[in-house]
Write an enzyme that holds these catalytic residues in place. Structure first.
Site, PDB file in Angstrom:
ATOM      1  CG  ASP A  35       5.986   1.003   8.624  1.00 22.45           C
ATOM      2  OD1 ASP A  35       5.266   0.052   8.259  1.00 22.45           O
ATOM      3  OD2 ASP A  35       6.856   0.883   9.505  1.00 22.45           O
ATOM      4  CB  SER A  36       2.435  -0.073  11.296  1.00 22.40           C
ATOM      5  OG  SER A  36       3.634  -0.816  11.169  1.00 22.40           O
ATOM      6  CB  CYS A  98       3.359  -0.771   6.177  1.00 20.32           C
ATOM      7  SG  CYS A  98       2.661  -1.904   7.385  1.00 20.32           S
ATOM      8  CB  THR A 100       0.821  -5.416   7.814  1.00 21.83           C
ATOM      9  OG1 THR A 100       1.885  -6.181   8.392  1.00 21.83           O
ATOM     10  CG2 THR A 100      -0.501  -5.928   8.316  1.00 21.83           C
ATOM     11  CD  GLU A 177       9.288  -1.154  17.107  1.00 19.85           C
ATOM     12  OE1 GLU A 177       9.334  -0.307  18.002  1.00 19.85           O
ATOM     13  OE2 GLU A 177       8.945  -0.902  15.932  1.00 19.85           O
ATOM     14  CB  CYS A 209       8.135  -7.710   7.897  1.00 20.89           C
ATOM     15  SG  CYS A 209       7.919  -6.637   9.335  1.00 20.89           S
ATOM     16  CB  THR A 210       8.974  -2.177   6.876  1.00 22.65           C
ATOM     17  OG1 THR A 210       8.004  -2.302   7.901  1.00 22.65           O
ATOM     18  CG2 THR A 210       8.314  -1.847   5.571  1.00 22.65           C
ATOM     19  CG  HIS A 211      10.123  -3.699  12.102  1.00 17.24           C
ATOM     20  ND1 HIS A 211       9.037  -3.050  11.587  1.00 17.24           N
ATOM     21  CD2 HIS A 211      10.340  -3.165  13.339  1.00 17.24           C
ATOM     22  CE1 HIS A 211       8.607  -2.177  12.484  1.00 17.24           C
ATOM     23  NE2 HIS A 211       9.377  -2.222  13.545  1.00 17.24           N
TER      24      HIS A 211
HETATM   25  N1  DGL Z   1       5.394  -2.439   9.222  1.00 13.30           N
HETATM   26  C1  DGL Z   1       4.891  -3.769   9.465  1.00 13.30           C
HETATM   27  C2  DGL Z   1       5.079  -4.603   8.205  1.00 13.30           C
HETATM   28  O1  DGL Z   1       5.889  -4.287   7.344  1.00 13.30           O
HETATM   29  C3  DGL Z   1       5.567  -4.431  10.637  1.00 13.30           C
HETATM   30  C4  DGL Z   1       5.197  -3.841  11.977  1.00 13.30           C
HETATM   31  C5  DGL Z   1       3.744  -4.046  12.328  1.00 13.30           C
HETATM   32  O2  DGL Z   1       3.313  -5.192  12.580  1.00 13.30           O
HETATM   33  O3  DGL Z   1       3.028  -3.047  12.352  1.00 13.30           O
HETATM   34  O4  DGL Z   1       4.433  -5.598   8.068  1.00 13.30           O
END
Ligand code: DGL
Length: 294
Positions: A35-36, A98, A100, A177, A209-211
């Site tokens: 993931d990012s 992730c 994105t 976050e 989105c994973t968050h």
């Molecule tokens: N992990 C990203 C997603 O699921 C969210 C955080 C980011 O923007 O890097 O889209």
């Protein structure tokens, strides 16, 4: 054997230091997840529940987060570097945890990778289609994910009759976050973002989105439990399980699985916030550089 041969080929193809995988039994190889940053830990949590025998290697690109505001080219470049890193670690499957990266880079990763690759978009869409009665579905995600149109593409392919409403919610990631998932401010922001879709025919919202699974409680409150909220991490773990089954590469029970967590920036903050995602502390997170994986 196929995975092992492909891994050998890849190590040679990419002119990286060739890795000697010896006589490794591919069933014992770990699942690679990236993931990012830390959002992908929501997927790890489900993998631990659904596949308790499997070893996992996780990479969070904390030095270059967020991906959700970046261009396609940048997200593809970063994602490919990580996929190469994971392959060099000898993973048997890569989970792009992730949204994105799944939206902008999944095909490129697949084309350049010798092991099965699974993103989170397909699983999220399948889960939504299974439960939606009105056939009117909402998806919320980062700006890059929503602009990419990836959800629409996958959804329309599976069911052209479905109506999709997408909303970019760029403030959600920083709120999570910051640990503000229970704050009044967050509830206000969630209401504002969901306003255009809340009183429509939509009966299902995909957390793209994973968050966002961290915001489930406040999202439920705002949509008043009228709308089903889809957390794609559960369906992703189920699909990983079925890929491992169909490829016959599940790890047998005989030894304890191992877990390794890598990040590209200092691990302290990752460890702190990770506890909220996983529900337990994460010791031994290592910082590494991807400079060699161009
Ligand atoms: N992990 C990203 C997603 O699921 C969210 C955080 C980011 O923007 O890097 O889209």
């Amino acid at each position: 054997m196929k995975v092992l041969l492909n891994l050998r080929k890849l190590a040679i193809d990419q002119l990286h230091e060739p890795i000697d995988f010896g006589d490794v039994d591919e069933k014992l190889l770990p699942i690679g997840v990236f993931d990012s940053g830390l959002g992908g830990l929501t997927v790890v949590k489900q993998l631990l529940l659904h596949l308790p025998n499997e070893s996992i290697i996780y990479f969070g690109d904390t030095a270059r987060l967020p991906y959700g505001t970046k261009s396609i080219l940048t997200v593809r470049k970063f994602s490919l570097q990580i996929a190469r890193f994971l392959q060099n670690q000898g993973v048997k499957i890569i989970v792009v945890a992730c949204n994105t990266a799944s939206s902008l880079a999944l095909n490129v990763i697949k084309e350049n990778t010798a092991v099965p690759v699974l993103g989170v978009i397909g699983p999220g869409v399948s889960a939504a289609l299974r439960v939606s009665k009105s056939k009117s579905i909402g998806v919320i995600g980062t700006t890059a994910t929503i602009l990419s149109g990836a959800y629409k593409k996958v959804l329309k392919k599976l069911d052209p009759a479905v109506n999709l409403n997408s909303v970019a919610c760029p403030l959600f990631v920083p709120l999570v976050e910051e640990g503000w998932e229970r704050s009044d401010v967050t509830e206000l922001i969630v209401s504002k973002y969901l306003d255009p879709i809340i009183n429509t025919e939509i009966d299902t919202i995909i957390l793209g989105c994973t968050h966002y699974p961290i915001l489930k409680d406040v999202l439920h409150k705002v949509v008043d439990n009228r709308v089903i909220i889809i957390d794609s991490s559960i369906e992703t773990a189920r699909q990983v399980r079925s890929i491992l089954q169909s490829e016959n590469i599940q790890r047998p029970k005989r030894s304890k699985p191992t877990y390794k967590f890598y990040v590209s920036d200092r691990p302290q903050r990752f460890e702190e916030i990770a506890e909220r995602f996983l529900g337990e502390p994460l010791p031994n997170v290592k910082q590494i550089s991807l400079d060699d994986y161009r």
